[in-house]
Scaffold this active site. Sequence first.
Site, PDB file in Angstrom:
ATOM      1  N   GLU A   1    -145.939  39.271-149.943  1.00  0.00           N
ATOM      2  CA  GLU A   1    -145.946  37.818-150.155  1.00  0.00           C
ATOM      3  C   GLU A   1    -147.213  37.204-149.582  1.00  0.00           C
ATOM      4  O   GLU A   1    -147.749  36.247-150.138  1.00  0.00           O
ATOM      5  CB  GLU A   1    -144.692  37.184-149.548  1.00  0.00           C
ATOM      6  CG  GLU A   1    -143.423  37.446-150.338  1.00  0.00           C
ATOM      7  CD  GLU A   1    -142.904  38.877-150.234  1.00  0.00           C
ATOM      8  OE1 GLU A   1    -143.343  39.614-149.320  1.00  0.00           O
ATOM      9  OE2 GLU A   1    -142.059  39.269-151.064  1.00  0.00           O
TER      10      GLU A   1
ATOM     11  N   HIS B   1    -131.209  35.956-149.187  1.00  0.00           N
ATOM     12  CA  HIS B   1    -131.538  35.360-150.486  1.00  0.00           C
ATOM     13  C   HIS B   1    -131.122  33.904-150.584  1.00  0.00           C
ATOM     14  O   HIS B   1    -131.451  33.232-151.544  1.00  0.00           O
ATOM     15  CB  HIS B   1    -130.831  36.134-151.615  1.00  0.00           C
ATOM     16  CG  HIS B   1    -131.143  37.584-151.615  1.00  0.00           C
ATOM     17  ND1 HIS B   1    -130.464  38.509-150.849  1.00  0.00           N
ATOM     18  CD2 HIS B   1    -132.101  38.269-152.271  1.00  0.00           C
ATOM     19  CE1 HIS B   1    -130.978  39.701-151.033  1.00  0.00           C
ATOM     20  NE2 HIS B   1    -131.980  39.590-151.890  1.00  0.00           N
TER      21      HIS B   1
END
Length: 685
Positions: free
Chosen positions: A421, A489
């Site tokens: 990321e 998540h």
Amino acid sequence: MQTDWARVAWIVQASRALDAIEESQLLPERKILYQFCARGHELGQSLLGLLLTDSHDGVGAYYRSRPLMLALDFGLEEAAAGPLARATSSSGGRDIGVVFNMPSRGGATVLPGCGGVGAQYTPAVGWAQAIRYRREVLHDPTYARSIAVAHGGEASTATSGFWSALTIATTLRLPVLFYIEDNGYGISVPSALQTPGGDIAANLQSFANLSVLSGDGTHPHEAAELTARAVATVRAGEGPALLRLTVPRLSGHSGQDTQAYKSPELLARERARDPLEALRRFAVPALIAEADWLRIERTARNEVEAAVAAALARPPPEAASLQRHVFCEATAVGGRLLQEQGGVAPEGHEFPATATTPRPEPARINMLTAIRRTLDVELATNPRLLVFGEDVGPKGGVHGATLGLQERYGCGRVFDTSLSEEGIVGRAVGMALAGLVPVAEIQFRKYADPAAEQLNDCGTLRWRTNNRFAAPIVVRIPGGFFKCGDPWHSQTNEVAWVHGIGWRVAVPANAQDAVGLLRAAMRGNDPTIFFEHRAMLDGASARRPYPGDAFILAFGEARLVRAGTQLSVITWGAMVERCELAVSESGVDAEVLDLRTLSPWDRRATLASVKKTRRCLIVHEDNLTAGFGAEIAATLVQEAFFHLDAPIERLAMPDTPSPHSPILLEAALPSVRGIAAALQRIARA
Ligand SMILES: Cc1ncc(C[n+]2csc(CCOP(=O)(O)OP(=O)(O)O)c2C)c(N)n1
């Protein structure tokens, strides 16, 4: 190319003289507050800078890069003005003077530097990928031989940024040179703790797709030959290279560092490797006559003294300017309030016409389709726009938002990335600085954490370069609960970016708003987080008719979900639906506002509603403590206190991670029943 040794001698001498004045005068007099000396590092950097002559070369520098900056014609006065924190220095006194930036003045661009070690790497590879994009997708021949350079010390090769950038550069064979100066120490930590054996070049010998060179950065001939070879390899399109040059650090890490951790013998050995002396022995008289060497020395010192005097005469920043340039202040493309470089605005890009009134199609679509169609339209109408992230290519994204887009627009414009990321966001920053519109996907909210440094640095970039640069990237991040929760998540934590500086944050609750806000983000001139709530992507309540290819929504304008008189409910994201249901269930005539964006947030509409109803409930999914509800409540207390008939209340997730079991999840989330009960209680208060 022949080395201009007289020029090299001038740069080395000038850098030396500037360091000396800062150390001996400006620091003791407290005219500068930090001093970062480049003594010992000057030779290689001077040689490198003189080779970066292409107008699209991009350089990721660090705090010891001042000789490189001088070689790139940064200017002595500019170099002196930074540490003096002058108003007209490259950061306007906002950043440490050696955290450099330099828009292209016909030559290389120096990407806005960062104080974080290793943070320069992923933006530099983003610049390199933008070079390829400009050359191969936009067919611009002026990028044929351009390269990116990432400059760092050996300790920076231990950072995740370095490894992320190395992976991107080598998997994609990008035109980037990693230029590592190994002085043996990261402040006081020896290089054997940064890479086994202390030699990053030796350790990378077997790394695929990487040319590795290594040598003595104090030896003029060797350093010149290696630097020229490394630059030529990358310019020739042979993929990335890494050059490690060993150098002595002939001073403390910074002005405060006494180097007590080095033995007298080591200090003596380092002094014996002074590249200035080596250059003199090498060049005089074979290449430069003794008299000329002395003249260069004198000229460099005089010019530095004059530059310091001129920099001292420059005005300091005005306190009133502090809050300028956090966001773009220009209202239209063009004009002096635009950044000089970064994004499409400075090059005068014009977008197709927009419409603030929807032209609804008959069928309702879900939010996921709305997002996909909006990406599709912007890809079709803006050749500078790229979409990328983990699995966004052939798979079409783990949520399906990019399904079919790679097939339509090709691998150059819609592509999978490595699983980093930091790499996704840092690369996006470099691409934006190179004039592209990167639209990055982070798979789930929690997985933005490894990109935290790049996200932070991107947000502050306009402010800390005093509006010279901006990196208007769009980061799409799905998150929030969906059927069940879990700590990975399902968190929202959107407040993190509102609290961070320089980010616009969208939290749409239906398909129409998603289209309008995503379009505004992709045509905007500030970095934007576009939060895609997982429960909304296919949620029935979020479905709306597609509002048209031109539809756009301004940030900072709340949606009146329901007008009411007894109480104001302020909410956003997946809580909008629950609040609507709760109002029906409660029988309270409540007004419901969906904020739609949190940065900026619609204070005006919120205040007007609460002043009218005199009661307020704030509902959000994020944890209670320091959630965005606290900011709203604080604003209302200050600006609407005397209009309130009841205490402001907040309903939010308690201070736990999002739980997996649906039973635990329902206990954690504000429920319809819980919201309804709160509405009734507050309405009676
Ligand atoms: C992410 C991060 N961690 C720690 C620091 C503090 N720090 C500043 S410079 C430095 C050492 C870096 O050494 P190296 O990369 O070898 O460069 P050199 O200073 O030797 O030129 C450290 C630990 C920082 N600026 N950023």
